[in-house]
Design a protein around this motif. Structure first.
Motif, PDB file in Angstrom:
ATOM      1  N   ARG A 240       8.612  20.742  11.019  1.00 10.69           N
ATOM      2  CA  ARG A 240       8.931  19.313  11.042  1.00 10.69           C
ATOM      3  C   ARG A 240       7.679  18.491  10.758  1.00 10.69           C
ATOM      4  O   ARG A 240       6.618  18.738  11.322  1.00 10.69           O
ATOM      5  N   THR A 241       7.812  17.563   9.867  1.00  7.99           N
ATOM      6  CA  THR A 241       6.721  16.638   9.574  1.00  7.99           C
ATOM      7  C   THR A 241       7.284  15.230   9.644  1.00  7.99           C
ATOM      8  O   THR A 241       8.478  15.039   9.856  1.00  7.99           O
ATOM      9  N   PHE A 242       6.461  14.273   9.418  1.00  9.92           N
ATOM     10  CA  PHE A 242       6.912  12.897   9.453  1.00  9.92           C
ATOM     11  C   PHE A 242       6.730  12.305   8.084  1.00  9.92           C
ATOM     12  O   PHE A 242       7.439  12.665   7.175  1.00  9.92           O
ATOM     13  N   THR A 243       5.810  11.446   7.890  1.00  8.82           N
ATOM     14  CA  THR A 243       5.616  10.914   6.551  1.00  8.82           C
ATOM     15  C   THR A 243       5.045  11.994   5.638  1.00  8.82           C
ATOM     16  O   THR A 243       4.169  12.764   6.040  1.00  8.82           O
ATOM     17  N   MET A 244       5.579  12.064   4.435  1.00  7.77           N
ATOM     18  CA  MET A 244       5.065  13.013   3.438  1.00  7.77           C
ATOM     19  C   MET A 244       4.710  12.258   2.177  1.00  7.77           C
ATOM     20  O   MET A 244       5.332  11.249   1.843  1.00  7.77           O
TER      21      MET A 244
ATOM     22  N   ILE B 236       6.818   8.943   1.479  1.00  8.70           N
ATOM     23  CA  ILE B 236       8.136   8.644   2.020  1.00  8.70           C
ATOM     24  C   ILE B 236       8.150   8.984   3.502  1.00  8.70           C
ATOM     25  O   ILE B 236       7.585  10.002   3.920  1.00  8.70           O
ATOM     26  N   THR B 237       8.743   8.110   4.302  1.00  7.47           N
ATOM     27  CA  THR B 237       8.895   8.413   5.718  1.00  7.47           C
ATOM     28  C   THR B 237      10.022   9.417   5.895  1.00  7.47           C
ATOM     29  O   THR B 237      10.918   9.522   5.044  1.00  7.47           O
ATOM     30  N   TRP B 238       9.981  10.153   6.991  1.00  2.74           N
ATOM     31  CA  TRP B 238      10.974  11.209   7.153  1.00  2.74           C
ATOM     32  C   TRP B 238      12.383  10.654   7.256  1.00  2.74           C
ATOM     33  O   TRP B 238      13.340  11.283   6.817  1.00  2.74           O
ATOM     34  N   SER B 239      12.523   9.493   7.812  1.00  8.13           N
ATOM     35  CA  SER B 239      13.848   8.878   7.883  1.00  8.13           C
ATOM     36  C   SER B 239      14.317   8.415   6.508  1.00  8.13           C
ATOM     37  O   SER B 239      15.504   8.140   6.310  1.00  8.13           O
TER      38      SER B 239
ATOM     39  N   LEU C  80       2.777   9.210  14.063  1.00  7.15           N
ATOM     40  CA  LEU C  80       1.791   8.174  14.374  1.00  7.15           C
ATOM     41  C   LEU C  80       0.437   8.426  13.738  1.00  7.15           C
ATOM     42  O   LEU C  80      -0.539   7.747  14.066  1.00  7.15           O
ATOM     43  N   ARG C  81       0.366   9.376  12.828  1.00  5.35           N
ATOM     44  CA  ARG C  81      -0.903   9.630  12.163  1.00  5.35           C
ATOM     45  C   ARG C  81      -1.036   8.840  10.867  1.00  5.35           C
ATOM     46  O   ARG C  81      -2.133   8.680  10.358  1.00  5.35           O
ATOM     47  N   CYS C  82       0.087   8.402  10.327  1.00  2.00           N
ATOM     48  CA  CYS C  82       0.025   7.543   9.152  1.00  2.00           C
ATOM     49  C   CYS C  82       1.272   6.680   9.146  1.00  2.00           C
ATOM     50  O   CYS C  82       2.193   6.892   9.934  1.00  2.00           O
ATOM     51  N   ASP C  83       1.295   5.732   8.278  1.00  2.00           N
ATOM     52  CA  ASP C  83       2.358   4.735   8.222  1.00  2.00           C
ATOM     53  C   ASP C  83       2.471   3.956   9.535  1.00  2.00           C
ATOM     54  O   ASP C  83       3.561   3.591   9.975  1.00  2.00           O
TER      55      ASP C  83
END
Length: 127
Positions: free
Chosen positions: A27-31, A48-51, A99-102
């Motif tokens: 699982r990651t968040f923003t990619m 792109i954000t994960w959502s 919370l590491r980017c975006d």
């Protein structure tokens, strides 16, 4: 530890298209995608954000590139159309944890805000 594996690079004539893929092992968040041409700094291309609620593009690729994702497969895609010789570079997939980017003070365009990187895939556009 998340591993990112890119695929889809290659050689294409100017005006052509390529589609890059980036599969994440967890699982990651923003990619995002960055690229690095010979003798140049690694530069931001798109994120792109994960959502999927937000996407970000460098001015140089707006209207030509499109990022999308498949949450079921933890895969992000980069559709590149109307390619130009100046798009030639090694393309790197990157991902950041929550919370590491975006977030305020940590924009997606800064490579130092990303936690994981792929090995890169070469894209060469000839005129």
């Amino acid at each position: 530890q998340v591993q990112l594996v890119e695929s889809g690079g290659g050689l294409v004539a100017a005006g052509g298209s390529l589609r890059l893929s980036c599969a994440a092992s967890g699982r990651t968040f923003t990619m995002g995608w960055f690229r690095q041409a010979p003798g140049k700094e690694r530069e931001f291309v798109v994120a792109i954000t994960w959502s999927g609620g937000r996407t970000y593009y460098a001015d140089s690729v707006k209207g030509r590139f499109a990022i999308s994702k498949d949450n079921a497969d933890n895969t992000v895609y980069l559709q590149m159309n109307s390619l130009k010789p100046e798009d030639t570079a090694v393309y790197y997939c990157a991902a950041c944890r929550a919370l590491r980017c975006d977030v305020v003070g940590r924009p997606v365009s800064v490579k130092g805000n990303y936690d994981y990187w792929g090995q890169g895939t070469q894209v060469t556009v000839y005129s």
